[in-house]
Design a protein around this motif. Structure first.
Motif, PDB file in Angstrom:
ATOM      1  N   SER A  10      -2.514  37.994 -79.035  1.00 13.06           N
ATOM      2  CA  SER A  10      -2.979  38.724 -77.851  1.00 13.06           C
ATOM      3  C   SER A  10      -1.956  38.662 -76.723  1.00 13.06           C
ATOM      4  O   SER A  10      -2.272  38.345 -75.582  1.00 13.06           O
ATOM      5  CB  SER A  10      -4.339  38.181 -77.376  1.00 13.06           C
ATOM      6  OG  SER A  10      -5.303  38.299 -78.390  1.00 13.06           O
ATOM      7  N   TYR A  12       0.693  39.772 -73.818  1.00 12.64           N
ATOM      8  CA  TYR A  12       0.777  40.789 -72.781  1.00 12.64           C
ATOM      9  C   TYR A  12       2.114  40.634 -72.082  1.00 12.64           C
ATOM     10  O   TYR A  12       2.784  39.601 -72.196  1.00 12.64           O
ATOM     11  CB  TYR A  12      -0.395  40.687 -71.794  1.00 12.64           C
ATOM     12  CG  TYR A  12      -0.450  39.405 -71.009  1.00 12.64           C
ATOM     13  CD1 TYR A  12       0.195  39.276 -69.786  1.00 12.64           C
ATOM     14  CD2 TYR A  12      -1.157  38.299 -71.496  1.00 12.64           C
ATOM     15  CE1 TYR A  12       0.145  38.089 -69.062  1.00 12.64           C
ATOM     16  CE2 TYR A  12      -1.203  37.111 -70.784  1.00 12.64           C
ATOM     17  CZ  TYR A  12      -0.553  37.010 -69.571  1.00 12.64           C
ATOM     18  OH  TYR A  12      -0.594  35.841 -68.864  1.00 12.64           O
ATOM     19  N   ILE A  31      -3.092  46.328 -66.489  1.00 11.29           N
ATOM     20  CA  ILE A  31      -4.241  45.439 -66.367  1.00 11.29           C
ATOM     21  C   ILE A  31      -4.404  44.945 -64.935  1.00 11.29           C
ATOM     22  O   ILE A  31      -5.510  44.909 -64.402  1.00 11.29           O
ATOM     23  CB  ILE A  31      -4.082  44.213 -67.291  1.00 11.29           C
ATOM     24  CG1 ILE A  31      -4.011  44.645 -68.744  1.00 11.29           C
ATOM     25  CG2 ILE A  31      -5.231  43.237 -67.102  1.00 11.29           C
ATOM     26  CD1 ILE A  31      -3.719  43.498 -69.669  1.00 11.29           C
ATOM     27  N   SER A  76      -0.759  45.420 -71.023  1.00 11.05           N
ATOM     28  CA  SER A  76      -1.184  44.968 -72.339  1.00 11.05           C
ATOM     29  C   SER A  76      -1.569  46.150 -73.223  1.00 11.05           C
ATOM     30  O   SER A  76      -2.123  47.137 -72.735  1.00 11.05           O
ATOM     31  CB  SER A  76      -2.393  44.031 -72.220  1.00 11.05           C
ATOM     32  OG  SER A  76      -2.906  43.685 -73.489  1.00 11.05           O
ATOM     33  N   LEU A 213      -6.763  36.663 -74.219  1.00 10.08           N
ATOM     34  CA  LEU A 213      -6.120  37.518 -73.229  1.00 10.08           C
ATOM     35  C   LEU A 213      -6.685  37.299 -71.839  1.00 10.08           C
ATOM     36  O   LEU A 213      -5.945  37.043 -70.888  1.00 10.08           O
ATOM     37  CB  LEU A 213      -6.283  38.995 -73.629  1.00 10.08           C
ATOM     38  CG  LEU A 213      -5.702  39.990 -72.634  1.00 10.08           C
ATOM     39  CD1 LEU A 213      -4.219  39.762 -72.455  1.00 10.08           C
ATOM     40  CD2 LEU A 213      -5.966  41.412 -73.090  1.00 10.08           C
ATOM     41  N   ILE A 217      -4.583  35.746 -68.538  1.00 11.77           N
ATOM     42  CA  ILE A 217      -3.936  36.893 -67.923  1.00 11.77           C
ATOM     43  C   ILE A 217      -3.357  36.615 -66.544  1.00 11.77           C
ATOM     44  O   ILE A 217      -2.379  37.215 -66.141  1.00 11.77           O
ATOM     45  CB  ILE A 217      -4.911  38.093 -67.864  1.00 11.77           C
ATOM     46  CG1 ILE A 217      -4.131  39.396 -67.625  1.00 11.77           C
ATOM     47  CG2 ILE A 217      -5.964  37.891 -66.820  1.00 11.77           C
ATOM     48  CD1 ILE A 217      -3.217  39.762 -68.731  1.00 11.77           C
TER      49      ILE A 217
END
Length: 222
Positions: A10, A12, A31, A76, A213, A217
């Motif tokens: 996952s 990003y 995001i 992402s 994620l 983040i």
């Protein structure tokens, strides 16, 4: 501009912009952003080739983000793909699958590789880099960077090879109809020369990533 790709799975992309810096991305990947930016959409429909490429997954438009101040941004993929980075130089272009483009620096162009229809039917369509800069691509499962230095062909499954340096000689071959039907394998690539290739261990739709994620983040802000 500074980049960081989070750990798999996952993954990003986090980007630290200085005022005035710009980045090209696929649509729908933003995001989070902690500052003011300008946005525009770049439409690439200059020729019929781009519409043909769309059948192979190429976007016909991209987003361009310009930082109005120093800021950080997180981007992402919306599926289970993972992000990887390639630093590209003008004298050594990279070719890759059209549907795997994620983002790139503003000074780097990508265009459909020009070749005849017979080669297209054999090898499929590829995007090719023009200029020097950084491109971020997507892949599934683990992404493997492999350096090739051999005049003897190295054989790679067609679904595994997702990007390669143009200096390499890359051709698709079939191992015969009977073996094709009984082995479950499709076409394979024959690769030889000196250069880099990028491989994925899985395909879209397989369970290639999981979790993590949202929990991670905001860590790039620390």
């Amino acid at each position: 501009m500074k980049f960081n790709i989070s750990d798999y799975p996952s993954s990003y992309l986090s980007v630290a912009f200085e005022k005035g810096e710009r980045l090209i991305t696929e649509k729908g990947v933003l995001i989070f952003c902690d500052g003011e930016y300008s946005f525009e959409n770049k439409v690439e429909i200059e020729s019929y080739q781009n519409w043909v490429a769309k059948l192979f997954g190429k976007s016909i438009s991209y987003n361009i983000y310009t930082a109005n101040e120093a800021l950080k941004m997180a981007l992402s993929p919306k599926d289970s793909s993972e992000i990887f980075k390639i630093d590209v130089f003008e004298d050594n272009p990279v070719l890759f699958e059209p549907n795997l483009h994620f983002a790139r620096t503003i000074n780097l162009e990508v265009k459909l590789e020009k070749k005849d229809w017979k080669s297209t039917l054999n090898d499929g369509l590829k995007l090719k880099t023009f200029g020097s800069g950084t491109v971020f691509l997507k892949g599934y499962g683990k992404i493997i960077l492999q350096e090739i230095e051999s005049e003897k062909p190295v054989y790679i499954d067609e679904d595994a090879l997702i990007a390669f340096e143009e200096r390499l000689e890359v051709k698709t071959i079939s191992k015969g109809v009977k073996e094709l039907l009984t082995s479950g394998e499709g076409f394979i690539y024959s690769v030889k020369g000196k250069g880099k290739i990028w491989l994925q261990t899985r395909q879209k739709g397989e369970d290639s990533s999981s979790g993590g994620l949202i929990d991670g983040i905001f860590s790039f802000l620390k």
